[in-house]
Design a protein around this motif. Structure first.
Motif, PDB file in Angstrom:
ATOM      1  N   LEU A 214       0.851  -1.184   0.000  1.00 54.25           N
ATOM      2  CA  LEU A 214       0.000   0.000   0.000  1.00 54.25           C
ATOM      3  C   LEU A 214       0.892   1.241   0.000  1.00 54.25           C
ATOM      4  CD1 LEU A 214      -3.022   0.926   0.314  1.00 54.25           C
ATOM      5  CD2 LEU A 214      -2.530   1.122   2.746  1.00 54.25           C
ATOM      6  N   GLY A 215       0.726   2.078  -1.024  1.00 55.81           N
ATOM      7  CA  GLY A 215       1.571   3.259  -1.130  1.00 55.81           C
ATOM      8  C   GLY A 215       2.923   2.964  -1.746  1.00 55.81           C
ATOM      9  N   TYR A 216       3.181   1.710  -2.050  1.00 54.71           N
ATOM     10  CA  TYR A 216       4.454   1.315  -2.644  1.00 54.71           C
ATOM     11  C   TYR A 216       4.217   0.472  -3.893  1.00 54.71           C
ATOM     12  CZ  TYR A 216       6.914   3.066   1.434  1.00 54.71           C
ATOM     13  OH  TYR A 216       7.426   3.874   2.412  1.00 54.71           O
ATOM     14  N   GLY A 217       3.485   1.018  -4.819  1.00 55.71           N
ATOM     15  CA  GLY A 217       3.284   0.309  -6.075  1.00 55.71           C
ATOM     16  C   GLY A 217       1.995  -0.484  -6.142  1.00 55.71           C
ATOM     17  N   MET A 218       1.129  -0.331  -5.138  1.00 55.76           N
ATOM     18  CA  MET A 218      -0.144  -1.050  -5.170  1.00 55.76           C
ATOM     19  C   MET A 218      -0.900  -0.785  -6.463  1.00 55.76           C
ATOM     20  SD  MET A 218      -3.639  -0.578  -4.579  1.00 55.76           S
ATOM     21  CE  MET A 218      -4.235   0.505  -3.302  1.00 55.76           C
ATOM     22  N   GLU A 219      -0.830   0.442  -6.978  1.00 55.00           N
ATOM     23  CA  GLU A 219      -1.637   0.783  -8.152  1.00 55.00           C
ATOM     24  C   GLU A 219      -1.274  -0.039  -9.384  1.00 55.00           C
ATOM     25  OE1 GLU A 219       0.851   2.496  -6.880  1.00 55.00           O
ATOM     26  OE2 GLU A 219       1.500   4.200  -8.095  1.00 55.00           O
ATOM     27  N   TYR A 220      -0.021  -0.390  -9.520  1.00 49.02           N
ATOM     28  CA  TYR A 220       0.372  -1.206 -10.681  1.00 49.02           C
ATOM     29  C   TYR A 220      -0.244  -2.596 -10.573  1.00 49.02           C
ATOM     30  CZ  TYR A 220       3.807   2.313 -12.061  1.00 49.02           C
ATOM     31  OH  TYR A 220       4.403   3.466 -12.463  1.00 49.02           O
ATOM     32  N   TYR A 222      -2.805  -3.471  -8.721  1.00 46.81           N
ATOM     33  CA  TYR A 222      -4.261  -3.334  -8.764  1.00 46.81           C
ATOM     34  C   TYR A 222      -4.746  -3.345 -10.210  1.00 46.81           C
ATOM     35  CZ  TYR A 222      -8.876  -1.272  -7.957  1.00 46.81           C
ATOM     36  OH  TYR A 222     -10.227  -1.052  -7.920  1.00 46.81           O
ATOM     37  N   LYS A 256       8.364   1.290   5.476  1.00 48.78           N
ATOM     38  CA  LYS A 256       8.818   2.159   6.546  1.00 48.78           C
ATOM     39  C   LYS A 256       7.727   2.470   7.572  1.00 48.78           C
ATOM     40  CE  LYS A 256       9.912   6.440   5.458  1.00 48.78           C
ATOM     41  NZ  LYS A 256      10.590   7.424   4.609  1.00 48.78           N
TER      42      LYS A 256
ATOM     43  N   ARG B 121       3.663  13.237   0.796  1.00 53.21           N
ATOM     44  CA  ARG B 121       4.071  12.048   0.071  1.00 53.21           C
ATOM     45  C   ARG B 121       4.110  12.293  -1.422  1.00 53.21           C
ATOM     46  NH1 ARG B 121       4.536   6.873   2.197  1.00 53.21           N
ATOM     47  NH2 ARG B 121       4.643   5.378   0.515  1.00 53.21           N
ATOM     48  N   LEU B 308      -3.329   6.718   1.494  1.00 54.33           N
ATOM     49  CA  LEU B 308      -2.373   6.016   0.625  1.00 54.33           C
ATOM     50  C   LEU B 308      -3.119   5.267  -0.475  1.00 54.33           C
ATOM     51  CD1 LEU B 308       0.332   4.330   2.885  1.00 54.33           C
ATOM     52  CD2 LEU B 308       0.531   6.404   1.523  1.00 54.33           C
ATOM     53  N   ASN B 312      -2.889   5.931  -4.517  1.00 55.65           N
ATOM     54  CA  ASN B 312      -2.583   4.886  -5.495  1.00 55.65           C
ATOM     55  C   ASN B 312      -3.674   4.776  -6.559  1.00 55.65           C
ATOM     56  OD1 ASN B 312      -0.884   2.429  -3.353  1.00 55.65           O
ATOM     57  ND2 ASN B 312      -0.120   4.216  -4.410  1.00 55.65           N
ATOM     58  N   ILE B 313      -4.915   4.674  -6.102  1.00 52.71           N
ATOM     59  CA  ILE B 313      -6.013   4.435  -7.040  1.00 52.71           C
ATOM     60  C   ILE B 313      -6.203   5.628  -7.988  1.00 52.71           C
ATOM     61  CG2 ILE B 313      -8.522   4.046  -7.219  1.00 52.71           C
ATOM     62  CD1 ILE B 313      -7.236   1.592  -6.171  1.00 52.71           C
ATOM     63  N   THR B 315      -3.898   7.808  -8.967  1.00 52.38           N
ATOM     64  CA  THR B 315      -2.727   8.197  -9.745  1.00 52.38           C
ATOM     65  C   THR B 315      -3.011   7.923 -11.214  1.00 52.38           C
ATOM     66  OG1 THR B 315      -1.200   7.691  -7.976  1.00 52.38           O
ATOM     67  CG2 THR B 315      -0.312   7.632 -10.184  1.00 52.38           C
ATOM     68  N   PRO B 320       3.598   8.248 -14.773  1.00 51.68           N
ATOM     69  CA  PRO B 320       4.136   7.826 -13.482  1.00 51.68           C
ATOM     70  C   PRO B 320       4.508   9.030 -12.613  1.00 51.68           C
ATOM     71  CG  PRO B 320       5.632   7.222 -15.288  1.00 51.68           C
ATOM     72  CD  PRO B 320       4.405   7.797 -15.906  1.00 51.68           C
ATOM     73  N   MET B 321       4.395   8.835 -11.335  1.00 47.83           N
ATOM     74  CA  MET B 321       4.713   9.930 -10.432  1.00 47.83           C
ATOM     75  C   MET B 321       6.221  10.085 -10.301  1.00 47.83           C
ATOM     76  SD  MET B 321       2.050  10.119  -7.378  1.00 47.83           S
ATOM     77  CE  MET B 321       2.001   8.388  -7.021  1.00 47.83           C
ATOM     78  N   PHE B 345      11.750   8.060 -10.570  1.00 54.55           N
ATOM     79  CA  PHE B 345      10.447   7.422 -10.348  1.00 54.55           C
ATOM     80  C   PHE B 345      10.147   7.544  -8.857  1.00 54.55           C
ATOM     81  CE2 PHE B 345       8.141   3.081 -10.153  1.00 54.55           C
ATOM     82  CZ  PHE B 345       6.908   3.687 -10.303  1.00 54.55           C
ATOM     83  N   LEU B 347       8.278   6.095  -6.794  1.00 55.53           N
ATOM     84  CA  LEU B 347       8.284   4.854  -6.022  1.00 55.53           C
ATOM     85  C   LEU B 347       9.710   4.412  -5.715  1.00 55.53           C
ATOM     86  CD1 LEU B 347       6.771   2.454  -4.832  1.00 55.53           C
ATOM     87  CD2 LEU B 347       6.782   1.415  -7.100  1.00 55.53           C
ATOM     88  N   GLY B 354      13.948   5.408   1.790  1.00 53.26           N
ATOM     89  CA  GLY B 354      13.490   4.772   3.022  1.00 53.26           C
ATOM     90  C   GLY B 354      14.516   3.805   3.573  1.00 53.26           C
TER      91      GLY B 354
END
Ligand code: B12
Ligand code: SF4
Lengths: 314, 446
Positions: A214-220, A222, A256, B121, B308, B312-313, B315, B320-321, B345, B347, B354
């Protein structure tokens, strides 16, 4: 005339795949509509939640998750038992972290021994997840397949680089495979075709689309899952009509924000509840895009997700 | 539904007067159809034709603006059922409930807590945007006083929740300037609520107990002249609510059903007995078409994951962000700290920074513009080659900040090491681990 919903015209369905053996077998998949769209199709088998256990004591799990497993973490069999008996796991995933060549580089035999112990300890399906190093996974999963002959384990991830060896072992010893590819419809299809050409029975395949946190590439993930579901259900692509599995807990809890303490991230509130909801909200996203097996970690996140699945199904 | 050039032509004066800048009305019509001209360029279109054209070119789901000022936001305006078909445009808004019997000090305290729910973010400030003031006792004065307080002293925009005309008009009088959403017009109050919304030019939600009921209300209000409507289909059952959301979205997009061409409002707060379960239900609505999601409270543990998910949904899958090219300092690096390079990128940047942060080893992270592609993708696409990485290191200014001459490149980009070296004579190019999960160990072991 009253309002009527415009229904989707589906031409295909997801295959029903049975994992595990005998009394402990569970069937997943079988849907003939988008996830939970039961107003226009069937979803005969609810998605299930599998709980992960590690074959070595994790060093980087955040304290709030560790707390629930501390007493059993040194013993995979006890750990698996606790997941099933106390937390209602539908299946167990043994994450073979110890075999990673960049880490402990444990032998195939020791991994197989762990899997056997877990199999004997629980009466739910057992899924064995490698370390994502294709060569090492091939060596190890071949031995695991042989040692646990005819128990219908689920073995993965299987990719283009190692499908031959793992595929042959799964065929020979009666196991199911997780066909894995990096967030891409065509690559997913390709691995499935390779396995089919190898002779792997197509009623023993699950698909791992590669899971983002979640927040780390979930959209791809999904979107690729939605596209896989569309190709399966609308275009009737029989090379893609397999249930999907998401290795979610592992992704969410390594990020994180799921690990930070109150001191490190005061604005993020209670670390345990934050992590639980990150895992559970991530799971909901993937359930809505077509996941059939959700691999999760925190007992409370699992309880919530199961309640959600029941609520949206019944 | 878009009109063709010929259909538009039929609505034009057909005098070929050329004032629009093209020789014929037909040419102008063709340009309009392909979006190359503005209707206003023709001074002679009749009002009737103008209206027909506007209606025909209206989006299938009306974008409805709520709020005023910096926090003004839109809901609706969506054009697809699945984000990969194009993109979702207007992120689901989150609202927290404040009941009208809450003491002023408590409301003030709550607003303060809610206002702290902000997360930076990928270059965005993520935050919930709405306070839903809910009438619980019909006390119009108390309701108005709290509406005024929220409108004047907080950055939250408002949903005014009452079915009582007097309560709503009182609040609109003092808080209407902030363009609150009125919730809700029902079968029994629709005339009065329609009038309030019309007179004050405010968005209005309708609430019915079925989609048929919704259609009756939106049709009636549209006839009254209202345009900015929001739909509550009334269902508080999870399964039925999902079906309703899908039905409404499909009707608007696939059937051109104008009566359902509005954003929706949904109420997880009335569908679960605790906030955690509300969060999961809200998560479903972020993915499946909820325009405004109302929760019984806003807490950081719930909002962070939901924001979050929303990020994602919503975007744009086609873009790409990215983060900006440049030098990023992690943990107060000095002239001896390691220098690492990666792509822009977002991500990739987040994961890598991180991990470096987690290692507690202070470092310089160089971000090279690679058009928002991940390391391997960028390399395969020729946006992270040895020459340009080398050139970038030279010109970015890192050489003035460190004394050493070592550059760590991503393990997956090992192939570019030679070319980078050529571009940076005298520098040592170290190939780092492939997976950033091993970065911390790698940095600590040095
Ligand atoms: C999603 C994806 C895409 C997306 C792009 C998403 C994006 N914004 O980058 C799309 C669909 C657009 C795409 C396109 C292409 N892709 Co592509 N794509 C992927 C995929 C599935 C995931 C990439 C990703 O997002 N990774 C996540 C990010 C975070 O990873 P990362 O940036 O590498 O960062 C990690 C490490 O490198 C490391 N790290 C990062 N920085 C640093 C710095 C240091 C110092 C260190 C030590 C470590 C480190 O940490 C991170 C986490 O571990 C990969 C397969 C895969 N699993 O990698 C293929 C992949 C990268 N793509 C590939 C290809 C070939 C392409 C195309 C050329 C295909 C084509 N023929 O058109 C195009 C090129 C793009 C273009 N021309 O526009 C190939 C590359 C093969 C190769 N070895 O060269 C891959 C590997 C797939 C494959 N196996 O074939 N792709
Ligand atoms: S200005 Fe209007 S009337 Fe004149 S040519 Fe252009 S479209 Fe026709």
């Amino acid at each position: 005339m009253g309002f009527e919903i415009k229904k989707e015209s589906y031409t295909g369905g997801i295959k029903e795949i049975t994992i595990g053996k005998g009394d402990s077998a569970i069937t997943v998949g079988g849907e003939t509509c988008y996830p939970f769209y039961t107003f226009e199709g069937d979803m005969p088998n609810k998605p299930i939640v599998a709980m992960e256990i590690w074959d070595m004591e994790p060093e980087d799990w955040p304290e709030p998750v560790m707390a629930h497993f501390k007493d059993v973490m040194s013993d995979p069999a006890a750990w698996a038992k606790k997941c099933v008996e106390e937390f209602g796991a539908d299946a167990i995933v043994v994450q073979l972290k110890s075999i990673d060549p960049n880490d402990k580089d444990a032998s195939p035999e020791s991994a197989a021994e762990t899997v056997e112990k877990v199999l004997d300890a629980v009466s739910v399906p057992v899924i064995v997840w490698g370390c994502a190093n294709p060569e090492k996974d091939e060596q190890v999963l071949k031995v695991v397949a042989e040692k646990c002959q005819d128990r219908n384990l689920v073995l993965g991830p299987v990719e283009e680089k190692n499908y031959k060896g793992i595929g042959a072992a799964a065929m020979g010893y009666g196991h199911t495979l997780i066909s894995s590819s990096p967030i891409d419809v065509n690559l997913a299809k390709q691995v499935n075709i390779l396995l089919e050409n190898l002779g792997m029975p197509m009623d023993r395949i699950l698909v791992d689309p590669t899971t983002g946190g979640l927040g780390y590439g979930m959209e791809y993930t999904y979107s690729v899952m939605e596209r896989l579901a569309m190709a399966s259900l609308l275009q009737g692509d029989d090379k893609l009509q397999f249930p999907m599995i998401n290795n979610l807990g592992n992704e969410v809890w390594k990020c994180k924000e799921a690990k930070q303490t109150v001191e490190e991230a005061p604005v993020l509130g209670d670390p345990e509840r934050r992590g639980i909801l990150m895992e559970a909200v991530g799971a909901v996203s993937y359930l809505m895009s077509g996941s059939n097996i959700m691999i999760m970690r925190h007992p409370e996140a699992i309880r919530l997700v199961k309640a959600f699945i029941d609520g949206v199904s019944d | 539904m878009a009109l063709t050039g010929i259909q538009i032509f039929k609505l034009l004066p057909k005098t070929n007067c050329k004032e629009c800048g093209v020789p014929t009305c037909l040419a102008f019509a063709m340009n309009l159809a392909s979006g190359k001209a503005e209707l206003d360029s023709c001074p002679y279109v009749s009002d009737e034709a103008r209206e027909q054209l506007a209606e025909a070119s209206a989006p299938p789901i009306r974008p409805v603006a709520i709020g005023k000022g910096v926090r003004e936001a839109k809901t609706g305006g969506e054009t697809v059922l699945h984000r990969h078909e194009k993109t979702f445009y207007n992120p689901t808004m989150f609202a927290g409930i404040i009941t009208s019997d809450t003491p002023v000090e408590e409301v003030e305290a709550k607003l303060k807590v809610w206002n702290a729910l902000q997360y930076e973010r990928v270059g965005f400030n993520l935050r919930p945007e709405l306070a839903a003031l809910k009438d619980v006792n019909g006390d119009a004065d108390a309701f108005a006083a709290l509406a005024k307080l929220i409108a004047e002293t907080s950055e939250f925009n408002l949903v005014l929740m009452s079915e009582d005309e007097a309560v709503i008009s009182g609040a609109v009088a003092v808080a209407g300037f902030k363009r609150p959403l009125i919730y809700a017009a029902t079968e029994s109050n629709v005339d009065a609520f329609g009038k309030i919304a019309l007179d004050n030019e405010l968005p209005l939600a309708v609430k019915a107990d079925s989609i048929d009921g919704v259609i009756a209300l939106t049709e009636k209000l549209t006839e009254m002249g209202l345009k900015d409507l929001v739909i509550d289909s009334g269902s508080r059952d999870l399964k039925q609510a999902l079906e309703d959301q899908v039905a409404i979205r499909r009707a608007a997009l696939k059937d051109g059903n104008k009566a359902l061409g509005f954003p929706t409002i949904v109420f997880p707060c009335e569908m679960a007995s605790n906030l955690d379960m509300e969060a999961l239900i809200a998560g479903m609505f972020v993915a499946k078409y909820g325009g405004i999601v109302v929760l019984s409270d806003l807490t950081t543990e719930v909002m962070f994951p939901l924001l979050l998910e929303r990020l994602n949904i919503f975007t744009d899958p086609q873009r790409p962000m990215t983060v900006t090219e440049g030098i990023f300092e992690i943990g107060n690096p000095d002239e001896n700290s390691p220098v690492l390079v990666t792509t822009n990128f977002a991500l990739t940047y987040f994961i890598v920074s991180g991990e470096i942060e987690g290692s507690k080893v202070p470092a310089w992270l160089l971000i090279k513009d690679s058009e928002g592609l991940s390391v391997l993708t960028a390399w395969a696409a020729g946006k992270f080659g040895g020459d340009d990485v080398g050139m970038f290191v030279k010109k970015c200014g890192i050489m003035d900040k460190v004394k050493h001459t070592e550059l760590i490149i991503p393990g997956y980009a090992a192939a570019i090491a030679g070319d980078v070296e050529e571009e940076l004579p005298g520098w040592t190019i170290t190939v780092g681990p492939r997976e950033s999960a091993h970065l911390a160990g790698f940095l600590k072991a040095r």
